[in-house]
Design an enzyme around this catalytic site. Structure first.
Site, short mmCIF file in Angstrom:
data_model
loop_
_atom_site.label_atom_id
_atom_site.label_comp_id
_atom_site.label_asym_id
_atom_site.label_seq_id
_atom_site.Cartn_x
_atom_site.Cartn_y
_atom_site.Cartn_z
N HIS A 11 1.19 0.39 5.33
CA HIS A 11 2.33 1.56 4.88
C HIS A 11 3.67 1.30 5.39
CE1 HIS A 11 -0.93 4.60 3.26
NE2 HIS A 11 -0.88 3.69 2.61
N HIS A 63 1.71 8.26 12.99
CA HIS A 63 2.18 8.85 11.82
C HIS A 63 3.66 8.67 12.06
CE1 HIS A 63 -0.95 11.30 10.56
NE2 HIS A 63 -1.15 12.01 11.31
N MET A 64 4.20 9.01 13.12
CA MET A 64 5.72 9.09 13.55
C MET A 64 6.34 7.67 13.19
SD MET A 64 7.74 11.62 13.98
CE MET A 64 9.47 11.74 13.98
N SER A 65 5.75 6.46 13.70
CA SER A 65 5.98 5.25 13.39
C SER A 65 6.58 4.74 11.92
CB SER A 65 4.82 4.26 13.70
OG SER A 65 4.40 4.33 15.01
N ASP A 66 5.77 5.54 11.16
CA ASP A 66 6.10 5.47 9.62
C ASP A 66 7.40 6.34 9.38
OD1 ASP A 66 4.85 3.78 8.12
OD2 ASP A 66 3.49 5.10 7.12
N GLN A 104 9.28 15.97 4.04
CA GLN A 104 9.76 14.56 4.33
C GLN A 104 10.74 13.97 3.40
OE1 GLN A 104 6.82 11.74 5.73
NE2 GLN A 104 5.35 13.55 5.99
N GLU A 121 0.97 -1.23 0.16
CA GLU A 121 -0.09 0.03 0.17
C GLU A 121 0.90 1.12 0.20
OE1 GLU A 121 -3.21 0.46 2.61
OE2 GLU A 121 -3.75 -1.56 2.63
#
Length: 339
Positions: free
Chosen positions: A307, A283-286, A101, A10
């Site tokens: 993701h 969010h931050m995990s990614d 990013q 994904e």
């Protein structure tokens, strides 16, 4: 040449952005094919092309297939530029934070200033206040300091937002974020653009009331009212400040959605993150995965999304790194460079 299936897993846009970042940092060329093949609008869209253009200019890359609708891209980077002023316009309300990013790791300790125009607070991407309150605060913990200036906000569909990155400094090294320490306080920013100021105040009041019904800690929410901006909109971002980490949440206003609901959404989300025992929010995990893989880091992510799994697979293609992922909600991510 690294070969990447753009329809794998994904997050076609994220596959491309991670590939661009790591290609620039490692100087390894790649070919990505079947880009967003299973989407209603397959191929590269304007937002993806801005990311390609940004990394192309910052690395003087040779590129084939960089046009709207293209389902294949070949990217061959040269050295990252050492100095210069650059401007990238995503157009309308394409997300400036996703471009930020993509290029941020390229800017560390270089005399490069970047302006990005587009949407600062738009759906399906981290809003600029999440970036300022949580993402950049956590980067500072691992040794990267970013000077980011918000010039104007851009909401969907008009856009008109603008940010400037004037300096990125640091000496990042291996890091361990497996402990949070004590929860010290919650900070936030509740904003409104070209709409009545009471909307931002009601968002903040609602968030505060929900949080105080659950936990007793200091809460400070700044009200940011901007008049005469091109786009109309509102939103709120919160960050839970621990001794050793930061957890964030956010919610955007939309037509017909009461300000109280917007505030409560962000508050419920940050409360769930606080109760998760994670050191990085969803969010931050990614987002932290890339930095952990570049600098040998470990952290506890609140939720292992599809993701995030896809992101880990792309990272493995570019970096000689041993990645371990255990658990799902929360999960532990560990990356160590292989000798």
């Amino acid at each position: 040449m690294i070969e990447i299936n753009g329809s794998f897993g994904e997050g076609g846009g994220q596959i491309l952005r991670t590939s661009l970042t790591l290609s620039a940092v490692t100087k390894k060329p790649f070919r990505i094919y079947k880009i967003r093949a299973n989407r209603p609008k397959p191929g590269l869209q304007r937002q993806h092309l801005t990311a390609v253009e940004a990394v192309k200019k910052l690395t003087n890359a040779k590129v084939k297939g960089d046009f709207v609708g293209s389902t294949e891209l070949v990217f061959e980077p040269q050295d990252i530029v050492e100095k210069g002023d650059f401007e990238f316009d995503v157009g309308t309300a394409g997300s400036v934070t996703l471009i930020l990013q993509t290029i941020l790791p390229l800017l560390i300790n270089r005399n490069v200033r970047v302006t990005i125009k587009g949407g600062t607070d738009v759906p399906k991407s981290p809003p600029i206040d999440y970036i300022r309150l949580t993402f950049l605060s956590l980067l500072e913990k691992i040794g990267i300091r970013v000077n980011l200036i918000l010039i104007s906000r851009g909401h969907y569909p008009e856009g008109g937002g603008e940010i400037k990155i004037t300096e990125v400094k640091g000496n990042p090294s291996s890091f361990s974020l497996l402990e949070r320490g004590e929860l010290l306080m919650i900070k936030g920013i509740s904003h409104v653009s070209s709409l009545p100021s009471h909307i931002a105040e009601r968002q903040a009041k609602s968030a505060k009331e929900f949080l105080l019904s659950k936990i007793r800690i200091p809460i400070e929410i700044e009200i940011d009212v901007r008049e005469n901006e091109r786009s109309k909109g509102s939103g709120i971002a919160l960050t839970a400040i621990f001794e050793k980490t930061f957890l964030g949440s956010d919610s955007l206003g939309e037509r017909g959605k009461r300000a109280e609901i917007v505030g409560e959404e962000a508050a419920k989300s940050i409360y769930e993150e606080i109760m998760s025992n994670a050191t990085a929010d969803k969010h931050m995990s990614d987002m932290l995965m890339l930095y952990a893989s570049l600098y040998s880091g470990e952290y506890i992510g609140s939720e292992l999304t599809s993701h995030a799994r896809t992101n880990a697979e792309i990272i493995r293609k570019f970096l000689n790194v041993n990645i371990e992922i255990s658990g799902e909600k929360p999960f532990i991510f560990r990356a160590k460079k292989e000798l």
